[in-house]
Design a protein around this motif. Structure first.
Motif, PDB file in Angstrom:
ATOM      1  N   ILE A 143       0.836  -1.202   0.000  1.00 26.00           N
ATOM      2  CA  ILE A 143       0.000   0.000   0.000  1.00 26.00           C
ATOM      3  C   ILE A 143       0.873   1.255   0.000  1.00 26.00           C
ATOM      4  N   GLU A 144       1.930   1.248   0.809  1.00 27.61           N
ATOM      5  CA  GLU A 144       2.824   2.405   0.851  1.00 27.61           C
ATOM      6  C   GLU A 144       3.526   2.606  -0.482  1.00 27.61           C
ATOM      7  N   ALA A 145       3.866   1.505  -1.158  1.00 24.96           N
ATOM      8  CA  ALA A 145       4.474   1.616  -2.484  1.00 24.96           C
ATOM      9  C   ALA A 145       3.482   2.186  -3.494  1.00 24.96           C
ATOM     10  N   LEU A 146       2.214   1.807  -3.367  1.00 21.41           N
ATOM     11  CA  LEU A 146       1.185   2.328  -4.273  1.00 21.41           C
ATOM     12  C   LEU A 146       1.007   3.834  -4.110  1.00 21.41           C
ATOM     13  N   GLN A 147       1.142   4.335  -2.867  1.00 22.80           N
ATOM     14  CA  GLN A 147       0.998   5.774  -2.651  1.00 22.80           C
ATOM     15  C   GLN A 147       2.016   6.559  -3.474  1.00 22.80           C
ATOM     16  N   LEU A 148       3.213   5.997  -3.617  1.00 24.16           N
ATOM     17  CA  LEU A 148       4.270   6.682  -4.366  1.00 24.16           C
ATOM     18  C   LEU A 148       3.976   6.735  -5.863  1.00 24.16           C
ATOM     19  N   GLU A 177      -4.981   0.701   5.318  1.00 23.15           N
ATOM     20  CA  GLU A 177      -3.778   0.687   6.154  1.00 23.15           C
ATOM     21  C   GLU A 177      -3.951   1.599   7.380  1.00 23.15           C
ATOM     22  N   LYS A 178      -4.478   2.778   7.174  1.00 19.45           N
ATOM     23  CA  LYS A 178      -4.644   3.720   8.292  1.00 19.45           C
ATOM     24  C   LYS A 178      -5.586   3.160   9.346  1.00 19.45           C
ATOM     25  N   ARG A 179      -6.682   2.573   8.920  1.00 20.05           N
ATOM     26  CA  ARG A 179      -7.642   2.034   9.877  1.00 20.05           C
ATOM     27  C   ARG A 179      -7.033   0.876  10.655  1.00 20.05           C
ATOM     28  N   PHE A 180      -6.211   0.058   9.985  1.00 17.83           N
ATOM     29  CA  PHE A 180      -5.539  -1.039  10.679  1.00 17.83           C
ATOM     30  C   PHE A 180      -4.597  -0.491  11.751  1.00 17.83           C
ATOM     31  N   LYS A 181      -3.809   0.497  11.404  1.00 19.73           N
ATOM     32  CA  LYS A 181      -2.842   1.040  12.362  1.00 19.73           C
ATOM     33  C   LYS A 181      -3.526   1.762  13.510  1.00 19.73           C
ATOM     34  N   ARG A 182      -4.718   2.320  13.246  1.00 20.66           N
ATOM     35  CA  ARG A 182      -5.457   3.001  14.309  1.00 20.66           C
ATOM     36  C   ARG A 182      -6.361   2.052  15.088  1.00 20.66           C
ATOM     37  N   LYS A 183      -6.389   0.803  14.649  1.00 18.87           N
ATOM     38  CA  LYS A 183      -7.216  -0.232  15.276  1.00 18.87           C
ATOM     39  C   LYS A 183      -8.697   0.147  15.254  1.00 18.87           C
ATOM     40  N   THR A 184      -9.119   0.659  14.128  1.00 19.54           N
ATOM     41  CA  THR A 184     -10.535   0.949  13.900  1.00 19.54           C
ATOM     42  C   THR A 184     -11.039   0.210  12.657  1.00 19.54           C
ATOM     43  N   ASP A 185     -10.300  -0.813  12.245  1.00 20.08           N
ATOM     44  CA  ASP A 185     -10.691  -1.572  11.058  1.00 20.08           C
ATOM     45  C   ASP A 185     -11.673  -2.678  11.429  1.00 20.08           C
ATOM     46  N   PRO A 186     -12.450  -3.168  10.471  1.00 25.58           N
ATOM     47  CA  PRO A 186     -13.384  -4.259  10.765  1.00 25.58           C
ATOM     48  C   PRO A 186     -12.642  -5.584  10.877  1.00 25.58           C
ATOM     49  N   LEU A 203      -2.174  -4.704  -9.088  1.00 19.56           N
ATOM     50  CA  LEU A 203      -2.351  -3.289  -9.398  1.00 19.56           C
ATOM     51  C   LEU A 203      -0.997  -2.600  -9.530  1.00 19.56           C
ATOM     52  N   SER A 204      -0.129  -2.862  -8.574  1.00 24.37           N
ATOM     53  CA  SER A 204       1.209  -2.270  -8.610  1.00 24.37           C
ATOM     54  C   SER A 204       1.982  -2.732  -9.837  1.00 24.37           C
ATOM     55  N   SER A 205       1.874  -4.023 -10.164  1.00 16.96           N
ATOM     56  CA  SER A 205       2.585  -4.568 -11.315  1.00 16.96           C
ATOM     57  C   SER A 205       2.126  -3.912 -12.612  1.00 16.96           C
ATOM     58  N   ALA A 206       0.822  -3.684 -12.745  1.00 14.40           N
ATOM     59  CA  ALA A 206       0.302  -3.063 -13.967  1.00 14.40           C
ATOM     60  C   ALA A 206       0.830  -1.645 -14.131  1.00 14.40           C
ATOM     61  N   ILE A 207       0.814  -0.877 -13.054  1.00 11.54           N
ATOM     62  CA  ILE A 207       1.273   0.517 -13.133  1.00 11.54           C
ATOM     63  C   ILE A 207       2.775   0.579 -13.369  1.00 11.54           C
ATOM     64  N   GLU A 208       3.526  -0.188 -12.578  1.00 12.31           N
ATOM     65  CA  GLU A 208       4.986  -0.158 -12.697  1.00 12.31           C
ATOM     66  C   GLU A 208       5.445  -0.690 -14.053  1.00 12.31           C
ATOM     67  N   GLY A 209       4.742  -1.716 -14.566  1.00  7.68           N
ATOM     68  CA  GLY A 209       5.107  -2.252 -15.872  1.00  7.68           C
ATOM     69  C   GLY A 209       4.928  -1.230 -16.972  1.00  7.68           C
ATOM     70  N   ALA A 210       3.827  -0.470 -16.908  1.00 10.71           N
ATOM     71  CA  ALA A 210       3.583   0.561 -17.913  1.00 10.71           C
ATOM     72  C   ALA A 210       4.612   1.687 -17.811  1.00 10.71           C
ATOM     73  N   LEU A 211       4.944   2.084 -16.584  1.00 11.02           N
ATOM     74  CA  LEU A 211       5.935   3.145 -16.395  1.00 11.02           C
ATOM     75  C   LEU A 211       7.311   2.725 -16.908  1.00 11.02           C
ATOM     76  N   LYS A 212       7.670   1.494 -16.637  1.00  8.25           N
ATOM     77  CA  LYS A 212       8.992   1.002 -17.043  1.00  8.25           C
ATOM     78  C   LYS A 212       9.151   1.009 -18.557  1.00  8.25           C
ATOM     79  N   LYS A 213       8.041   0.717 -19.282  1.00  7.92           N
ATOM     80  CA  LYS A 213       8.097   0.648 -20.744  1.00  7.92           C
ATOM     81  C   LYS A 213       7.612   1.941 -21.400  1.00  7.92           C
ATOM     82  N   HIS A 214       7.382   2.968 -20.565  1.00  7.32           N
ATOM     83  CA  HIS A 214       6.971   4.285 -21.059  1.00  7.32           C
ATOM     84  C   HIS A 214       5.745   4.171 -21.979  1.00  7.32           C
TER      85      HIS A 214
END
Length: 353
Positions: A143-148, A177-186, A203-214
């Motif tokens: 998730i943190e990698a996706l934010q970038l 992720e935020k809800r998990f860390k705050r312990k307010t997740d279901p 999801l990350s693979s699709a985005i990173e793959g497209a970026l890598k191949k411009h």
């Protein structure tokens, strides 16, 4: 409160005479658990006592004077989403502990070893449970990698509406992720965590793959992103419930029966029903093969307990899910679905060999 300790001790947490705030590992209800000792008043970290501590499963009776919060605290367990996750896993017949009738006996997590529990309660401390810590760690890292990748969305998708959809999807993951860390997740089943992680990886693979191949994402990648969006949107409905000192509900369980028909009963009896989540599905056969899960029993008319998700189901020879014997069937299960569902699959004549 009537408490009866089950004889089987789940996991020995640590050796005596070692003072530490390091988390301990255990297992209960078939799931790995990370344990942390915290102060009951502010949930700040506390050092483990020298007394031997064990995580066990106990039975406790709900009464008008002892609700689920009180029962867990009396067992030395912090009544948070991690604890409720285990409560629901130990009591699959219960989907809402708020509606449990008095005199109902529940299976609960507990700190065993009388001296250890006594010491924890005397110090006004509780044990926090983090369920499936390794999956959670991988999911949070993804998730943190996706934010970038958010600033790069416009480089891989041209349409403004599709850009917004992808940014919203990544935002949902950030909320998870935020809800998990705050312990307010279901409370989440292990299957849900696996789904969220696998789809975040894709999801990350699709985005990173497209970026890598411009390049822009392909049409197939666009469809997969849209499917992941639909899956996570459905999961986010569970995050609408606010804890607010009321135990959250469990993920609903639905019994799905799959009937398989065709002209060769012997062939059909050797088939297994497979399923996967909508966001993981690709036309079959696929290379590399998609992640899929099989029903526990072979043959037609078998049932499996599934959760509120979007699925694809098909029948295939046992051990070969990549080559379906039936056309895949798309199944949507949401809060309006009946508790029992039936799906009909048919083997085309040319596939019965």
């Amino acid at each position: 409160m009537l408490v009866k300790t089950i004889a089987c001790i789940v996991f020995l947490l640590f050796a005596p005479n070692v003072l530490s705030q390091e988390p301990k590992l255990g297992a209960i209800a078939g799931r790995p658990v990370e344990l942390n000792l915290v102060k009951a008043d502010d949930l700040s970290p506390a050092a483990w006592p020298r007394e031997q501590i064990e995580l066990t499963q106990t039975s406790a009776t709900v009464t008008s004077d002892a609700n689920i919060y009180m029962l867990l605290q009396a067992n030395g367990i912090a009544p948070d989403p991690g604890a409720f996750t285990i409560v629901y896993d130990l009591n699959p017949q219960i989907t809402d502990v708020n509606s449990v009738a008095p005199n109902t006996v529940l299976q609960l997590p507990a700190v065993s070893a009388e001296r250890g529990l006594q010491k924890i309660l005397q110090n006004r401390e509780l044990v926090e449970l983090t369920v499936d810590p390794e999956i959670r760690s991988h999911l949070n890292a993804r998730i943190e990698a996706l934010q970038l990748l958010i600033p790069s969305v416009t480089q891989v998708i041209a349409e403004p509406s599709a850009q917004l959809e992808l940014k919203n999807l990544i935002g949902w993951y950030q909320q998870i992720e935020k809800r998990f860390k705050r312990k307010t997740d279901p409370p989440l089943r292990q299957a849900t965590l696996v789904e969220l992680l696998n789809e975040a990886d894709l999801l990350s693979s699709a985005i990173e793959g497209a970026l890598k191949k411009h390049r822009q994402v392909t049409e197939n990648e666009r469809k997969q992103i849209a499917a992941i969006y639909a899956d996570v949107r459905l999961e986010m409905t569970q995050y609408g419930e606010v804890l607010a000192r009321a135990p959250p509900k469990a993920e609903g369980v639905y019994s799905v029966t799959v009937n398989v028909s065709g002209i060769d009963p012997k062939f059909i009896d050797g088939l297994r029903v497979y399923y996967t989540y909508n966001g993981l599905f690709r036309p079959l056969p696929a290379q590399p093969p998609i992640t899929s899960f099989g029903f526990r029993q072979l043959g037609p008319g078998k049932s499996e307990n599934l959760f509120m998700k979007n699925y694809w189901l098909w029948a295939a020879k046992d051990g070969d899910p990549n080559h379906p014997a039936t056309p895949p069937y798309e199944l949507h299960i949401d809060a309006s679905s009946p508790a029992s569902l039936s799906v009909d699959l048919r083997v085309p004549k040319g596939n019965q060999k």
